[in-house]
Design an enzyme around this catalytic site. Structure first.
Site, PDB file in Angstrom:
ATOM      1  CB  SER A  32       0.262   5.418  -2.385  1.00 58.00           C
ATOM      2  OG  SER A  32       1.422   5.131  -2.175  1.00 58.00           O
ATOM      3  N   GLY A  86       5.152  -0.076  -0.230  1.00 60.85           N
ATOM      4  CA  GLY A  86       4.837  -0.608   1.109  1.00 60.85           C
ATOM      5  C   GLY A  86       3.727  -1.599   0.733  1.00 60.85           C
ATOM      6  CE  LYS A 137       4.118   7.676  -2.856  1.00 63.63           C
ATOM      7  NZ  LYS A 137       3.988   6.180  -2.298  1.00 63.63           N
ATOM      8  CB  SER A 144       2.851   2.509  -3.322  1.00 64.74           C
ATOM      9  OG  SER A 144       1.849   1.971  -2.236  1.00 64.74           O
TER      10      SER A 144
END
Length: 609
Positions: free
Chosen positions: A293, A314, A216, A317
């Protein structure tokens, strides 16, 4: 006469100003406080659906302007936060002292894991049976690549060539996948050639040697730009790897690039419309979002670009994109995997974790990535790695707790599949135990307060200096985060203390908790989302419903695919265990994996072997 009137007006104005100056400031509306007793749970189930408020196109532009205006900050955003019930903790008197970091001392020895122990664990994991081959399509696992390399049937260099072609093709489609947003073919080939040489010498570094992996963009990876999903961060290339990237290199993994993400991690869809990223697509149906995310990581594994990807979690995600894309996703115990080298957006909620095609692969990645890091203080005192009994043939003596009010708070299709998966576990010797997870509504509110306060503080300079370079939905989220106060943050910490104690008591009775992963399947995207983005509070709260408890309290959680909706979109089940007990997650997860009768092939898929 005129002078007398002017004097009278001036005196009146002066008196009015004096009155306003001496008027007691407004400290909040009078309300009857709700008193909580120490360690005693409030007797209600209160998780509520949020209003269906989806903004895109012109409506999104107007909303971003309004919430960041003076009117928006003093009137509109406080009103909106009350509408979505995010001010409810202000009326509660919580006696517990606040817990700001959910670090839990391990039971027994706290000696750091030794290298020999880790090598033994990895060897044991590689001996586990792979997920049962179902008729028809099956995803490629780490073991598939590793066995292919060892047998000489294929080399890491050949796989790297396939990866490069697949990356090019995935973004040349009519609807680009946009899973990996930065990649350098020459570096991929260099790492793959080194791995090929090691296999030729019968000296692979680990089970991950030669395995394609993406990371990521939130984590530093040399030599890529550390943009964190933005257009303004990471102007210079990274010169130091994050701890996770370093460990992957040391294990011989071939890092194929950095993956797409929701801008600054502030969303659960993966809708990032800026010029460097573009909207990532769900390989099962490109008209749907992949989740966020860590959107690119989930999409990359589901599309076959790599069998392992790294995300950060968090508020779900890792687990949300894993679930929307039908993959396995792990959020370890808070502190277990170092976050050094990741932008510290929410220091008390975020964990780094893998997205994989199988539970076995998640266990392998976990074993390699876990361990103390002197650069990451929250994980210094973690216990030794222990994955004993992960491969037990049944679930004898395993008790799994289910809060049925919570469990059934999802779409009918999701509920039916997940219930059947639970009954499957019971048939393997596991014992189902009814439990009540207290104060889930308070957990939802407190988690959101905590994560948004921390992110807003971490991004103060970004918001001040790069406001006009941010996506519209990011501006809205940060404006909403600005409504929280220091008192709200402390209240959230008090609630964390209560919730951690409640879970400690629950885990004395059961080994794990089971819920659906997400109440619904991947949401549909709209054409305007690709140009200006979208903001969808209903989807945000809905996707995080089962996710927040683990982030808020620091317990580990694993999501495993169990089926599909009538439209062919994946459905996952979630398992949560006590702190540092990932072994139970893997043991139960391996059995959950057996439930799914078939594996549907994504619409976008590349077979690297």
């Amino acid at each position: 006469m005129e002078m007398g009137l002017e004097l009278l007006v001036c005196v009146a104005l002066a008196a009015a100003l004096l009155y306003l100056a001496l008027l007691r400031r407004w400290t909040g509306r009078p309300t009857a406080p709700l008193h909580r007793e120490p360690g005693k749970a409030a007797a209600h189930y209160g998780v509520k659906d949020m209003p269906s408020l989806r903004l895109s196109g012109l409506a999104l532009r107007v909303a971003a302007l309004l919430v960041n205006s003076v009117f928006g900050q003093f009137v509109l955003t406080p009103l909106l936060m009350r509408m979505v019930n995010q001010c409810s903790l202000r009326d509660v008197v919580i006696p517990e002292s606040p817990t700001f970091i959910p670090v839990v001392d391990p039971e027994g020895s706290d000696d750091p894991p030794g290298q020999d122990n880790k090598e033994t664990i990895l060897n044991d994991l590689m001996q586990l049976s792979d997920a049962e081959e179902k008729p028809g399509f099956n995803f490629r696992s780490i073991s598939d690549f590793h066995q292919g390399y060892k047998s000489g049937r294929i080399t890491p260099t050949q796989v790297a060539e396939n990866v490069i072609r697949a990356l090019e093709d995935s973004d040349a489609r009519d609807i680009p996948l946009r899973a990996v947003v930065q990649s350098q073919p020459n570096l991929i080939m260099k790492m793959a050639e080194a791995s090929t040489a090691r296999y030729a010498a019968n000296a692979p570094l680990s089970p991950l040697d030669g395995i394609p992996v993406c990371i990521k963009e939130e984590l530093q990876v040399v030599p890529y730009h550390h943009r964190v999903g933005t257009v303004y961060r990471g102007e210079e290339r990274a010169t130091e790897d994050s701890t996770v990237a370093r460990k992957l290199r040391e294990a011989g993994a071939v890092i194929i690039g950095v993956s797409n993400m929701h801008e600054l991690g502030l969303g659960v869809t993966g809708c990032n419309a800026n010029r460097y990223h573009g909207v990532c697509r769900n390989p099962y149906n490109p008209q749907h979002f992949p989740g966020g995310s860590s959107s690119g990581s989930g999409a990359a594994v589901a599309a076959g670009l790599c069998p392992l990807a790294i995300g950060s979690d968090g508020g779900g995600s890792v687990r949300i994109p894993a679930s929307f894309c039908g993959m396995v996703g792990l959020k370890g115990t808070f502190g277990r995997i170092s976050c050094y080298g990741a932008i510290p957006l929410s220091y008390s909620n975020v964990s780094i974790g893998p997205i994989c095609t199988s539970v076995k692969d998640a266990a392998i990645a976990y074993a390699i990535l876990s361990g103390p890091d002197p650069n990451y203080s929250y994980g210094i005192h973690q216990p030794s790695l222990n994955l004993d009994n992960v491969g037990n043939p049944d679930l004898e003596n395993i008790k799994f707790g289910i809060d049925w009010k919570f469990f059934t708070d999802c779409d009918p299709e999701v509920l039916e599949v997940c219930q059947q998966a639970v009954y499957h576990l019971s048939g393997l010797g596991g014992k189902m135990v009814d439990v009540t997870i207290p104060e889930l509504e308070e957990v939802q509110t407190a988690h959101l307060i905590g994560i948004l306060c921390e992110i807003r503080e971490a991004l103060t300079m970004d918001f001040n200096n790069h406001y006009h370079n941010m996506n519209l939905d990011t501006r809205i989220t940060l404006a909403l985060a600005s409504t929280f106060t220091s008192s709200d943050y402390i209240q959230a910490g008090r609630q964390r203390s209560r919730s951690m104690k409640f879970l400690e008591d629950i885990f004395k009775e059961v080994h794990c908790l089971i819920t659906p992963a997400i109440p619904s399947t991947a949401p549909l995207s709209k054409p305007s989302d690709c140009s200006v983005g979208c903001s969808d509070l209903h989807t945000l709260f809905n996707a995080m419903r089962y996710m927040q408890l683990a982030n808020f309290t620091g317990i580990p959680a694993l999501v495993v695919p169990v089926g599909y909706s009538s439209s062919g979109l994946p459905i996952n089940l979630q398992i949560m265990s006590k702190w540092w007990d990932e072994a139970t997650l893997f043991r139960v997860g391996l059995k959950v994996e057996q439930f799914r009768a078939e594996t549907k092939k994504p619409q976008i898929y590349y077979n690297l072997l």
